[in-house]
Motif scaffolding. Structure first.
Motif, PDB file in Angstrom:
ATOM      1  N   ARG A 181      -9.063 -19.953  10.924  1.00 33.86           N
ATOM      2  CA  ARG A 181      -9.676 -18.630  10.775  1.00 33.86           C
ATOM      3  C   ARG A 181      -8.643 -17.528  10.938  1.00 33.86           C
ATOM      4  NH1 ARG A 181     -14.620 -19.087   8.324  1.00 33.86           N
ATOM      5  NH2 ARG A 181     -16.025 -20.481   9.465  1.00 33.86           N
ATOM      6  N   HIS A 182      -7.786 -17.685  11.940  1.00 35.89           N
ATOM      7  CA  HIS A 182      -6.756 -16.666  12.190  1.00 35.89           C
ATOM      8  C   HIS A 182      -5.791 -16.572  11.019  1.00 35.89           C
ATOM      9  CE1 HIS A 182      -3.742 -14.252  14.232  1.00 35.89           C
ATOM     10  NE2 HIS A 182      -2.845 -15.166  13.930  1.00 35.89           N
ATOM     11  N   VAL A 183      -5.367 -17.707  10.496  1.00 35.02           N
ATOM     12  CA  VAL A 183      -4.432 -17.704   9.369  1.00 35.02           C
ATOM     13  C   VAL A 183      -5.060 -17.052   8.153  1.00 35.02           C
ATOM     14  CG1 VAL A 183      -3.229 -19.195   7.725  1.00 35.02           C
ATOM     15  CG2 VAL A 183      -3.097 -19.677  10.161  1.00 35.02           C
ATOM     16  N   GLN A 184      -6.333 -17.368   7.877  1.00 30.93           N
ATOM     17  CA  GLN A 184      -7.005 -16.793   6.727  1.00 30.93           C
ATOM     18  C   GLN A 184      -7.175 -15.287   6.874  1.00 30.93           C
ATOM     19  OE1 GLN A 184      -7.791 -18.372   3.826  1.00 30.93           O
ATOM     20  NE2 GLN A 184      -8.177 -16.279   3.153  1.00 30.93           N
ATOM     21  N   GLN A 185      -7.557 -14.828   8.070  1.00 31.16           N
ATOM     22  CA  GLN A 185      -7.708 -13.394   8.306  1.00 31.16           C
ATOM     23  C   GLN A 185      -6.366 -12.673   8.189  1.00 31.16           C
ATOM     24  OE1 GLN A 185      -9.589 -13.182  12.141  1.00 31.16           O
ATOM     25  NE2 GLN A 185     -11.587 -13.877  11.377  1.00 31.16           N
ATOM     26  N   THR A 186      -5.324 -13.300   8.713  1.00 34.57           N
ATOM     27  CA  THR A 186      -3.995 -12.694   8.612  1.00 34.57           C
ATOM     28  C   THR A 186      -3.543 -12.614   7.167  1.00 34.57           C
ATOM     29  OG1 THR A 186      -3.400 -13.570  10.797  1.00 34.57           O
ATOM     30  CG2 THR A 186      -1.596 -12.876   9.352  1.00 34.57           C
ATOM     31  N   HIS A 187      -3.773 -13.675   6.422  1.00 38.75           N
ATOM     32  CA  HIS A 187      -3.402 -13.681   5.006  1.00 38.75           C
ATOM     33  C   HIS A 187      -4.176 -12.614   4.242  1.00 38.75           C
ATOM     34  CE1 HIS A 187      -2.375 -15.104   1.021  1.00 38.75           C
ATOM     35  NE2 HIS A 187      -3.660 -15.235   0.743  1.00 38.75           N
ATOM     36  N   THR A 188      -5.474 -12.473   4.524  1.00 41.16           N
ATOM     37  CA  THR A 188      -6.277 -11.458   3.851  1.00 41.16           C
ATOM     38  C   THR A 188      -5.789 -10.059   4.188  1.00 41.16           C
ATOM     39  OG1 THR A 188      -8.210 -12.919   3.888  1.00 41.16           O
ATOM     40  CG2 THR A 188      -8.614 -10.573   3.548  1.00 41.16           C
ATOM     41  N   ALA A 189      -5.468  -9.826   5.465  1.00 40.86           N
ATOM     42  CA  ALA A 189      -4.983  -8.509   5.878  1.00 40.86           C
ATOM     43  C   ALA A 189      -3.650  -8.180   5.220  1.00 40.86           C
ATOM     44  CB  ALA A 189      -4.849  -8.461   7.400  1.00 40.86           C
ATOM     45  N   ILE A 190      -2.752  -9.163   5.144  1.00 43.84           N
ATOM     46  CA  ILE A 190      -1.455  -8.936   4.498  1.00 43.84           C
ATOM     47  C   ILE A 190      -1.638  -8.654   3.020  1.00 43.84           C
ATOM     48  CG2 ILE A 190       0.708 -10.063   3.848  1.00 43.84           C
ATOM     49  CD1 ILE A 190       0.644 -11.524   6.512  1.00 43.84           C
ATOM     50  N   HIS A 191      -2.530  -9.401   2.383  1.00 43.00           N
ATOM     51  CA  HIS A 191      -2.778  -9.205   0.955  1.00 43.00           C
ATOM     52  C   HIS A 191      -3.354  -7.815   0.690  1.00 43.00           C
ATOM     53  CE1 HIS A 191      -3.574 -10.427  -3.167  1.00 43.00           C
ATOM     54  NE2 HIS A 191      -4.793  -9.911  -3.051  1.00 43.00           N
ATOM     55  N   GLU A 192      -4.298  -7.376   1.531  1.00 39.84           N
ATOM     56  CA  GLU A 192      -4.872  -6.044   1.350  1.00 39.84           C
ATOM     57  C   GLU A 192      -3.840  -4.961   1.600  1.00 39.84           C
ATOM     58  OE1 GLU A 192      -8.176  -5.967   3.987  1.00 39.84           O
ATOM     59  OE2 GLU A 192      -9.496  -7.135   2.657  1.00 39.84           O
ATOM     60  N   ARG A 214      -0.610  -5.187   1.176  1.00 44.12           N
ATOM     61  CA  ARG A 214       0.304  -5.162   0.042  1.00 44.12           C
ATOM     62  C   ARG A 214      -0.333  -4.501  -1.174  1.00 44.12           C
ATOM     63  NH1 ARG A 214       3.573 -10.947  -0.024  1.00 44.12           N
ATOM     64  NH2 ARG A 214       5.074 -10.388   1.608  1.00 44.12           N
ATOM     65  N   SER A 215      -1.623  -4.761  -1.361  1.00 37.94           N
ATOM     66  CA  SER A 215      -2.310  -4.119  -2.483  1.00 37.94           C
ATOM     67  C   SER A 215      -2.328  -2.607  -2.316  1.00 37.94           C
ATOM     68  CB  SER A 215      -3.746  -4.651  -2.593  1.00 37.94           C
ATOM     69  OG  SER A 215      -3.750  -6.035  -2.858  1.00 37.94           O
ATOM     70  N   LYS A 216      -2.576  -2.146  -1.081  1.00 37.53           N
ATOM     71  CA  LYS A 216      -2.579  -0.705  -0.827  1.00 37.53           C
ATOM     72  C   LYS A 216      -1.185  -0.113  -1.023  1.00 37.53           C
ATOM     73  CE  LYS A 216      -6.462  -0.790   2.421  1.00 37.53           C
ATOM     74  NZ  LYS A 216      -6.887  -0.562   3.828  1.00 37.53           N
ATOM     75  N   LEU A 217      -0.162  -0.822  -0.535  1.00 37.65           N
ATOM     76  CA  LEU A 217       1.207  -0.336  -0.714  1.00 37.65           C
ATOM     77  C   LEU A 217       1.590  -0.306  -2.186  1.00 37.65           C
ATOM     78  CD1 LEU A 217       3.056  -2.130   2.232  1.00 37.65           C
ATOM     79  CD2 LEU A 217       2.579   0.316   2.023  1.00 37.65           C
ATOM     80  N   ARG A 218       1.162  -1.343  -2.917  1.00 39.13           N
ATOM     81  CA  ARG A 218       1.457  -1.377  -4.347  1.00 39.13           C
ATOM     82  C   ARG A 218       0.757  -0.231  -5.070  1.00 39.13           C
ATOM     83  NH1 ARG A 218      -0.381  -6.017  -5.124  1.00 39.13           N
ATOM     84  NH2 ARG A 218       1.506  -7.156  -4.586  1.00 39.13           N
ATOM     85  N   GLN A 219      -0.476   0.048  -4.643  1.00 40.44           N
ATOM     86  CA  GLN A 219      -1.204   1.150  -5.250  1.00 40.44           C
ATOM     87  C   GLN A 219      -0.546   2.483  -4.921  1.00 40.44           C
ATOM     88  OE1 GLN A 219      -5.221   1.560  -3.872  1.00 40.44           O
ATOM     89  NE2 GLN A 219      -5.833   2.896  -5.539  1.00 40.44           N
ATOM     90  N   LEU A 220      -0.138   2.648  -3.654  1.00 36.20           N
ATOM     91  CA  LEU A 220       0.520   3.892  -3.259  1.00 36.20           C
ATOM     92  C   LEU A 220       1.839   4.087  -3.982  1.00 36.20           C
ATOM     93  CD1 LEU A 220      -0.152   3.877   0.588  1.00 36.20           C
ATOM     94  CD2 LEU A 220      -1.179   5.385  -1.109  1.00 36.20           C
ATOM     95  N   SER A 221       2.529   2.982  -4.269  1.00 35.94           N
ATOM     96  CA  SER A 221       3.831   3.092  -4.928  1.00 35.94           C
ATOM     97  C   SER A 221       3.706   3.385  -6.413  1.00 35.94           C
ATOM     98  CB  SER A 221       4.630   1.798  -4.731  1.00 35.94           C
ATOM     99  OG  SER A 221       4.037   0.722  -5.450  1.00 35.94           O
ATOM    100  N   THR A 222       2.513   3.213  -6.983  1.00 38.89           N
ATOM    101  CA  THR A 222       2.341   3.432  -8.422  1.00 38.89           C
ATOM    102  C   THR A 222       1.328   4.529  -8.745  1.00 38.89           C
ATOM    103  OG1 THR A 222       0.649   1.698  -8.519  1.00 38.89           O
ATOM    104  CG2 THR A 222       2.934   1.039  -8.955  1.00 38.89           C
ATOM    105  N   GLN A 223       0.741   5.144  -7.724  1.00 41.28           N
ATOM    106  CA  GLN A 223      -0.310   6.139  -7.953  1.00 41.28           C
ATOM    107  C   GLN A 223       0.140   7.502  -7.474  1.00 41.28           C
ATOM    108  OE1 GLN A 223      -4.046   6.137  -5.527  1.00 41.28           O
ATOM    109  NE2 GLN A 223      -5.045   5.713  -7.486  1.00 41.28           N
ATOM    110  N   ASP A 224      -0.134   8.507  -8.288  1.00 40.71           N
ATOM    111  CA  ASP A 224       0.161   9.878  -7.901  1.00 40.71           C
ATOM    112  C   ASP A 224      -0.817  10.302  -6.808  1.00 40.71           C
ATOM    113  OD1 ASP A 224       1.225  12.551  -8.046  1.00 40.71           O
ATOM    114  OD2 ASP A 224      -0.587  13.098  -9.151  1.00 40.71           O
ATOM    115  N   PRO A 225      -0.329  10.710  -5.637  1.00 44.48           N
ATOM    116  CA  PRO A 225      -1.245  10.996  -4.524  1.00 44.48           C
ATOM    117  C   PRO A 225      -2.122  12.219  -4.747  1.00 44.48           C
ATOM    118  CG  PRO A 225       1.011  11.622  -3.954  1.00 44.48           C
ATOM    119  CD  PRO A 225       1.083  10.870  -5.257  1.00 44.48           C
TER     120      PRO A 225
END
Length: 379
Positions: free
Chosen positions: A176-187, A189-200
């Protein structure tokens, strides 16, 4: 971007953000290789009369090695086969453990293999399959014990079942901990990727995001001349005067309104990006020159008609227009930078001609003004 793994880790491709999937694939490769090795060691030890295997378990061990070798070859380089191979490994391991439990009674430590099988089940198949494996293991040893010629004592059975249950709970917590950690890291990264490609400010793509979104279409158009594309370079007229008179907050609000209006007029596969302070670019896949001119004129008239105000809905209305340059894919314009440069030159010609115009260069009409579009006299 996907990367092929070294051959000793299966040679499959994984994306940079798939660390968890990569770990599980490598674990499967390791588990299969280990199963072949251990089964081979037991078969060799049996041939050398170092261990005394029952006839049933002897054949089970001898079949287990080539079975896992075939699974290893089947999954090598094919990550899409991970799930069926994992279940096949799980089934084969469970049957071998049951064979040893029932027929290899001179080996008091044979129940230890149930613990290894339990751990690999949680890692390869997830928490639910791990819990089921734990329950099946406890039921198997409890049901088989009365059938053994030399059954475990009641105390030993309580210890064994309790240990299997405790191990299941610990692996469940870990999974459970590994899955939650993986989900949090994935989210994250998605937010960082969005911030790096989106005009704020406007929410549309920024320069980097616009380039990344356009590149696949550029490459497709270069390789296939039947895939036309065009680019619009849009400059919002008089925004600096708005900033000077009403402040930058008013100018930012106007830019957001313009971006929203532009996006609403585009097709789903068109790409809009903010490439400068008051500059936008629109990439139009599968669009010829005259089609691009029509889209540009529609955007120009949309901006001109916007009911924009500053300081709230009851504030003074601000008249905003846009000058648009158009460039289409042609020999010599096989890159996004060249296309933008070409469209930017056309936009400056529109500025010089009086703003609030759509213009193109070679290969397009030098000026494209629909009825009702008037150059701005104060541009």
């Amino acid at each position: 971007m996907s990367k092929r793994q070294p051959w000793w880790w299966g040679g499959a491709r994984f994306n940079e953000d798939e660390e968890h999937e990569l770990f599980r694939f490598r674990f499967l490769i390791t588990a299969l290789g280990n199963a072949v090795l251990v089964a081979g060691v037991f078969s060799l030890a049996d041939l050398m009369h170092l261990v005394d295997l029952s006839q049933v378990h002897r054949w089970a061990v001898r079949l287990f090695a080539p079975f896992n070798a075939l699974l290893l070859a089947f999954v090598w380089g094919h990550r899409e086969r991970f799930a069926p191979v994992s279940w096949a490994y799980w089934s084969g391991s469970l049957l071998l453990n049951l064979s040893g439990l029932l027929t290899l009674q001179q080996d008091e430590l044979r129940v230890l293999w149930f613990f290894m099988h339990l751990g690999s089940s949680f890692i390869l198949l997830g928490a639910r399959a791990g819990v089921v494996t734990g329950l099946l293991s406890m039921l198997a040893v409890a049901a088989a014990n009365p059938l053994l010629m030399h059954p475990y004592s009641p105390t030993a059975m309580v210890t064994l079942v309790s240990a299997l249950m405790a191990t299941s709970l610990m692996f469940l917590s870990y999974a459970r901990h590994v899955q939650q950690t993986h989900t949090a890291i994935h989210e994250s990264r998605s937010k960082l990727r969005q911030l790096s490609t989106q005009d704020p400010l406007t929410g549309v793509l920024n320069v980097r995001g616009f380039q990344q979104a356009c590149e696949p279409h550029i490459h497709a158009g270069v390789s296939d001349e039947a895939q036309p594309y065009a680019l619009l370079f849009i400059d919002v007229d008089h925004l600096r005067q708005v900033n000077d008179r009403y402040g930058h907050n008013a100018g930012d609000a106007l830019l957001c309104g313009v971006a929203t209006a532009l996006q609403a007029q585009l097709r789903g596969h068109d790409i809009l990006g903010r490439v400068g302070g008051e500059e936008f670019c629109v990439f139009l896949p599968r669009t010829h020159g005259h089609g691009a001119l029509r889209v540009a004129e529609r955007l120009r008239s949309t901006v001109e008609a916007l009911p924009l105000t500053v300081g709230g809905p009851h504030g003074p209305r601000v008249h905003i227009t846009a000058s648009i340059g158009v460039a289409v894919h042609e020999p010599g314009l096989d890159s996004l930078s060249a296309l933008q440069r070409h469209a930017n030159q056309a936009m400056y010609r529109a500025k010089e001609a009086g703003c609030n115009l759509v213009m193109g260069l070679e290969g397009l009409a030098q000026e494209f003004v629909m009825p009702g579009a008037q150059p701005d006299p104060v541009c």
